[in-house]
Every structure is written in structure tokens, then in C-alpha cells.
Design a protein around this motif. Structure first.
Motif, PDB file in Angstrom:
ATOM      1  N   GLY A  12       0.810  -1.224   0.000  1.00 35.79           N
ATOM      2  CA  GLY A  12       0.000   0.000   0.000  1.00 35.79           C
ATOM      3  C   GLY A  12       0.837   1.265   0.000  1.00 35.79           C
ATOM      4  O   GLY A  12       0.562   2.206  -0.753  1.00 35.79           O
ATOM      5  N   GLU A  15       2.758   1.596  -3.364  1.00 39.35           N
ATOM      6  CA  GLU A  15       1.893   1.906  -4.502  1.00 39.35           C
ATOM      7  C   GLU A  15       1.679   3.409  -4.649  1.00 39.35           C
ATOM      8  O   GLU A  15       1.710   3.953  -5.762  1.00 39.35           O
ATOM      9  CB  GLU A  15       0.545   1.191  -4.348  1.00 39.35           C
ATOM     10  CG  GLU A  15      -0.464   1.498  -5.441  1.00 39.35           C
ATOM     11  CD  GLU A  15      -0.108   0.979  -6.818  1.00 39.35           C
ATOM     12  OE1 GLU A  15      -0.770   1.383  -7.799  1.00 39.35           O
ATOM     13  OE2 GLU A  15       0.842   0.163  -6.931  1.00 39.35           O
ATOM     14  N   GLY A  16       1.453   4.111  -3.533  1.00 47.87           N
ATOM     15  CA  GLY A  16       1.267   5.557  -3.597  1.00 47.87           C
ATOM     16  C   GLY A  16       2.498   6.265  -4.136  1.00 47.87           C
ATOM     17  O   GLY A  16       2.391   7.230  -4.909  1.00 47.87           O
ATOM     18  N   PHE A 373      -6.997   0.839  -2.710  1.00 49.82           N
ATOM     19  CA  PHE A 373      -6.227   0.141  -3.734  1.00 49.82           C
ATOM     20  C   PHE A 373      -7.001   0.208  -5.043  1.00 49.82           C
ATOM     21  O   PHE A 373      -8.222   0.020  -5.056  1.00 49.82           O
ATOM     22  CB  PHE A 373      -6.037  -1.335  -3.365  1.00 49.82           C
ATOM     23  CG  PHE A 373      -4.946  -1.597  -2.364  1.00 49.82           C
ATOM     24  CD1 PHE A 373      -3.623  -1.719  -2.775  1.00 49.82           C
ATOM     25  CD2 PHE A 373      -5.247  -1.732  -1.020  1.00 49.82           C
ATOM     26  CE1 PHE A 373      -2.617  -1.975  -1.856  1.00 49.82           C
ATOM     27  CE2 PHE A 373      -4.249  -1.994  -0.087  1.00 49.82           C
ATOM     28  CZ  PHE A 373      -2.932  -2.111  -0.502  1.00 49.82           C
ATOM     29  N   TYR A 377      -5.393  -3.860  -8.799  1.00 51.50           N
ATOM     30  CA  TYR A 377      -4.385  -4.373  -7.857  1.00 51.50           C
ATOM     31  C   TYR A 377      -4.779  -5.790  -7.451  1.00 51.50           C
ATOM     32  O   TYR A 377      -5.865  -6.014  -6.922  1.00 51.50           O
ATOM     33  CB  TYR A 377      -4.308  -3.479  -6.620  1.00 51.50           C
ATOM     34  CG  TYR A 377      -2.986  -3.516  -5.892  1.00 51.50           C
ATOM     35  CD1 TYR A 377      -2.083  -2.469  -6.016  1.00 51.50           C
ATOM     36  CD2 TYR A 377      -2.639  -4.582  -5.072  1.00 51.50           C
ATOM     37  CE1 TYR A 377      -0.872  -2.477  -5.346  1.00 51.50           C
ATOM     38  CE2 TYR A 377      -1.426  -4.620  -4.402  1.00 51.50           C
ATOM     39  CZ  TYR A 377      -0.547  -3.559  -4.544  1.00 51.50           C
ATOM     40  OH  TYR A 377       0.663  -3.593  -3.883  1.00 51.50           O
ATOM     41  N   VAL A 396      -3.664   3.539  -0.014  1.00 53.12           N
ATOM     42  CA  VAL A 396      -2.883   3.988  -1.178  1.00 53.12           C
ATOM     43  C   VAL A 396      -3.069   5.478  -1.441  1.00 53.12           C
ATOM     44  O   VAL A 396      -2.098   6.196  -1.739  1.00 53.12           O
ATOM     45  CB  VAL A 396      -3.269   3.170  -2.428  1.00 53.12           C
ATOM     46  CG1 VAL A 396      -2.592   3.742  -3.682  1.00 53.12           C
ATOM     47  CG2 VAL A 396      -2.896   1.711  -2.242  1.00 53.12           C
ATOM     48  N   SER A 399      -0.949   7.382   0.904  1.00 52.86           N
ATOM     49  CA  SER A 399       0.458   7.239   0.521  1.00 52.86           C
ATOM     50  C   SER A 399       0.797   8.125  -0.676  1.00 52.86           C
ATOM     51  O   SER A 399       1.865   8.749  -0.725  1.00 52.86           O
ATOM     52  CB  SER A 399       0.749   5.773   0.186  1.00 52.86           C
ATOM     53  OG  SER A 399       2.045   5.630  -0.336  1.00 52.86           O
ATOM     54  N   ASN A 400      -0.128   8.195  -1.632  1.00 52.36           N
ATOM     55  CA  ASN A 400       0.049   9.053  -2.799  1.00 52.36           C
ATOM     56  C   ASN A 400       0.262  10.508  -2.369  1.00 52.36           C
ATOM     57  O   ASN A 400       1.137  11.219  -2.891  1.00 52.36           O
ATOM     58  CB  ASN A 400      -1.193   8.921  -3.693  1.00 52.36           C
ATOM     59  CG  ASN A 400      -1.087   9.674  -4.999  1.00 52.36           C
ATOM     60  OD1 ASN A 400      -0.860  10.884  -5.006  1.00 52.36           O
ATOM     61  ND2 ASN A 400      -1.274   8.990  -6.108  1.00 52.36           N
TER      62      ASN A 400
END
Length: 415
Positions: A12, A15-16, A373, A377, A396, A399-400
Motif C-alpha cells: 500500500g 503503490e502511492g 487500492f 491491484y 494507497v 500514501s500518494n
């Protein structure tokens, strides 16, 4: 920017950063299922860059085995995932293999969060008895060794809220010691409790983030959290999040979108490739649980959480009516989810779908959407493994934004 991803889980956090254009050179993760997920995601990005997502689609549809699918991927991308438990015994092997992958490249950042069970307030009394021998308590020291070895410009360390109050074997708060450890490696650090729902994620999820910047970067670590505030936004509710997903019963798997038009958030962030809905599979439930689920959803719609001791006697299977009374919990269509945790891999009682007609717990894909997600994914290797990876992940979409805020402060420095 080149990144090392430690304690990667199902990816997770990584991915971001990938979505923001960072180059993840290496993942280190002890769980075999999560490593397979990370490899599959690396394969997805390779195929996406080559304009060949049809191969990925064949895999999602079950037309290729995992072995056949991986045969289409250069070994370099799969070898970026190191399946090791970060420990004293394995550290030499990790460093050796990581060195081959990195091959002298400059490391700009290290991201990751060690397993959090040791610090969690849930089960703390039980963990208290094993605290002296519990290596998970001191995994931050290994994180620190990677900072020393690779000297990145920044790092992100994520963990549970319980770390704020956790005390070590000396009955002293551990967090100040962690901060001091990171400072000793040449970083100025700042920490903050962040609730995902404040950043557009349809989930109330509080997590502690420690951010560090090299002292010679002339950037105060607190600046990162100030930049991150810019990206706060309100979140859609679960009714909107699930709106374009099919209506289904317990035990079904339907990997086809409904005719409903998705809301903009879903279109922009989750449903990016048509025909790539997968793992929309729900658990089968016995008749007793289905009856309980209906009662719990009805009570939730009336603004109440039905307690275990309030159930009809013929539906109770436990004699304990004093503790853990919130064994069943429904989501609400007009609200965000409560915190999704790895226990969802054991059963779905805490995440009952809000639609009374469907009468089931949420699917793997619905759980993944709560953690933002993308629908493309894919989580290896089983339904149980998928739920565990999803429950442990950093959302995600959050995190982005973290990755974006880091770019912001680094660009500000250059200007």
C-alpha cells in the motif's frame, strides 16, 4: 527518486509512491503471500510501461497460471522483491542481495513500517508477558541500520497509534527512544498522528507517521506535515464507494461492474482500467450468521450497535457476555468505514455490508477499495491472504499524498 521499501506488506505504501513516479528499487518483506503480491504488482507496472496490459488481463481472468504469467516478465523486476524477515540472522543476506539490486545507485528515500502488533493497544496485556523476548518491539533498530547504510535524504516510518503510549521493558516510553535513534543517524525528525478520513480516504484510520530529513538538507521535518495539510479533503461515503459494484450474495464471486455510473473519486483513483475488476469474492456464511447480520444491519440503520449480549439466546454460541460484546459490526452507506484491520482475514463479522438485501460481509475487492487500492491491484495467494494484506496496509490514496508532499518540500528547496 530511488526508494527502498522495508516491511513492505502487500504494498500500500509503495503503490502511492509509484503512482507519484518514484522508483522503488527494492522491497523487503517476510510474508510469502505479500511478496507474491509485490511481484505481481511489479509485473503489472512493467507491462503497463510496455503497453501490454492484455497479458495482465489474461492473468486476472485466470487464462494464465502465475508461472506462465511470470514467464512474460524479465527476472530483474521479480528479483526486486526480497522475501526475508528483517532480523539479526538475515541482515547479511538482505544487505548482500539488496546491494546487487541497488548496484551503487543513490538512495533518496526509505519507506516502511515494522509489524505493529507489539505496540498495539489491543492485546497489550497479553503482549506484556512476552515483551522481553519480542523482537518486534525493536525492529526500528534495523530500520535505523538501513538509514546508516544507505544515507537517504528522507524516510517515512509508519506505525499504530499505540506506539504513542507504549512502554518498553524498562517501563519507559519507547517513542522518544525511537526518535533519538533516528536523530543519531543524522536526521531531524517529526511525528504526527494522521487520520486517513481527513485525506479523502473512506475510512477512519489513525496511524502514527514519523518523517525524517537529513540534517544537511536544511529542511525541517515538520515542513512535511505542513505540506501534507494542503492535501486534506472530505471523503466519499461507502454507498458511493460501492455504487458501481455488483449486488451479490454470501459465497458469490462476481468480477463484473454493475450498470451504475461510478462517482468521480472511483473513476479517477480506483477504476482506471475497464475489465480489470477482480477478487470481488465474498465469504460464505452459515444461516445463524446471516440472521445475526440482518439484525446488526437493521440496528445500525437505526443508529445503534447491536451488542452480543443483546442477541436472541438461540443465536449465541459463546457464554461470555461480559467481554468483546461488539463481535458483530455493520458498515453504514452514508458514512465512512471504521478501521480495517488484519483480523478481517479470520472472519467478516466486523465488516458487514450495509445493504440488508445482500446480507454478507464485504468482499476482498470492497475491502481493497476501503483501503483505496485500485481495482487492478491483485492480491496473492488466497482470499484469507488477501484480506490480511489489505488490513495491514497503508491506504494507497494517503500514501500518494505523502509522496506528493515530499516532492513539494524537495522542489521548494531547489527553488
Amino acid at each position: 527518486m530511488n526508494i527502498i521499501d522495508l516491511f513492505s506488506g502487500g504494498g500500500g505504501l509503495a503503490e502511492g509512491f509509484k503512482q507519484q513516479g518514484y522508483n522503488i528499487l527494492c522491497h523487503v518483506e517476510m510474508d510469502k503471500d505479500a511478496c507474491d503480491t509485490l511481484k505481481t504488482r511489479e509485473a503489472y507496472y512493467h507491462l503497463k510501461d510496455k503497453g501490454n496490459l492484455d497479458t495482465y488481463k489474461l492473468y486476472l481472468n485466470g487464462d494464465l497460471t502465475k508461472e506462465e504469467f511470470y514467464c512474460n516478465i524479465p527476472e530483474y523486476f521479480l528479483s526486486k522483491v526480497l522475501n526475508y524477515q528483517i532480523s539479526q540472522n538475515e541482515l547479511p543476506n538482505i544487505m548482500k542481495n539488496m546491494g546487487k539490486i541497488i548496484d551503487g545507485s543513490k538512495i533518496d528515500g526509505i519507506i516502511g513500517g515494522p509489524p505493529c502488533q507489539a505496540y498495539s493497544t489491543i492485546g497489550r496485556s497479553r503482549n506484556e508477558k512476552i515483551k522481553e523476548k519480542d523482537e518486534r518491539v525493536y525492529l526500528y533498530k534495523y530500520y535505523s541500520l538501513f538509514l546508516e547504510e544507505y544515507d537517504p535524504t528522507f524516510f517515512i516510518f509508519e506505525n499504530v497509534k499505540g506506539l504513542l503510549s507504549y512502554k518498553d521493558i524498562h517501563n519507559e516510553k519507547l517513542l522518544p527512544k525511537i526518535l533519538k535513534e533516528f536523530q543519531s543517524k543524522g536526521y531531524n525528525v517529526y511525528y504526527k498522528l494522521i487520520n486517513s478520513v481527513d485525506y479523502g480516504i473512506p475510512q477512519k484510520r489513525e496511524r502514527l507517521f514519523i518523517f525524517g530529513m537529513k540534517n544537511d538538507s536544511n529542511i525541517d521535518a515538520q515542513t512535511f506535515f505542513e505540506k501534507l495539510l494542503v492535501y486534506q479533503e472530505s471523503s466519499i461515503n461507502l454507498g458511493e464507494l460501492f455504487y458501481d459494484l455488483p449486488s451479490m450474495e454470501a459465497g458469490q464471486e462476481i468480477n463484473k461492474y454493475s450498470q451504475n455510473i461510478p462517482v468521480q473519486f472511483v473513476t479517477d483513483n480506483l477504476r482506471r482500467h475497464e475489465g480489470m475488476l477482480s477478487q470481488n469474492i465474498s465469504r460464505p456464511h452459515n444461516e445463524r450468521d446471516k440472521i445475526i447480520y440482518k439484525l446488526v444491519v437493521k440496528a445500525k440503520n437505526d443508529g445503534e450497535n447491536l451488542k452480543y449480549n443483546e442477541l436472541p439466546s438461540n443465536l449465541k454460541t459463546h457464554k461470555n457476555e461480559k467481554h468483546f460484546l461488539d463481535r458483530f459490526k455493520s458498515l453504514r452507506e452514508n458514512d465512512q468505514s471504521h478501521t480495517l484491520v488484519a483480523h478481517i482475514s479470520k472472519d467478516g463479522h466486523y465488516y458487514i455490508h450495509p445493504d440488508l438485501k445482500q446480507n454478507r460481509s464485504i468482499t476482498v475487492r470492497e475491502a481493497a477499495r476501503i483501503q483505496t487500492f485500485p481495482d487492478d491491484y491483485y492480491f496473492e495467494n488466497s482470499r484469507t491472504a488477501a484480506f490480511k494484506q489489505i488490513g495491514n496496509a497503508v491506504p494507497v490514496y494517503l500514501s500518494n499524498k505523502i509522496a506528493k508532499a515530499i516532492k513539494d518540500i524537495l522542489l521548494d528547496r531547489e527553488e
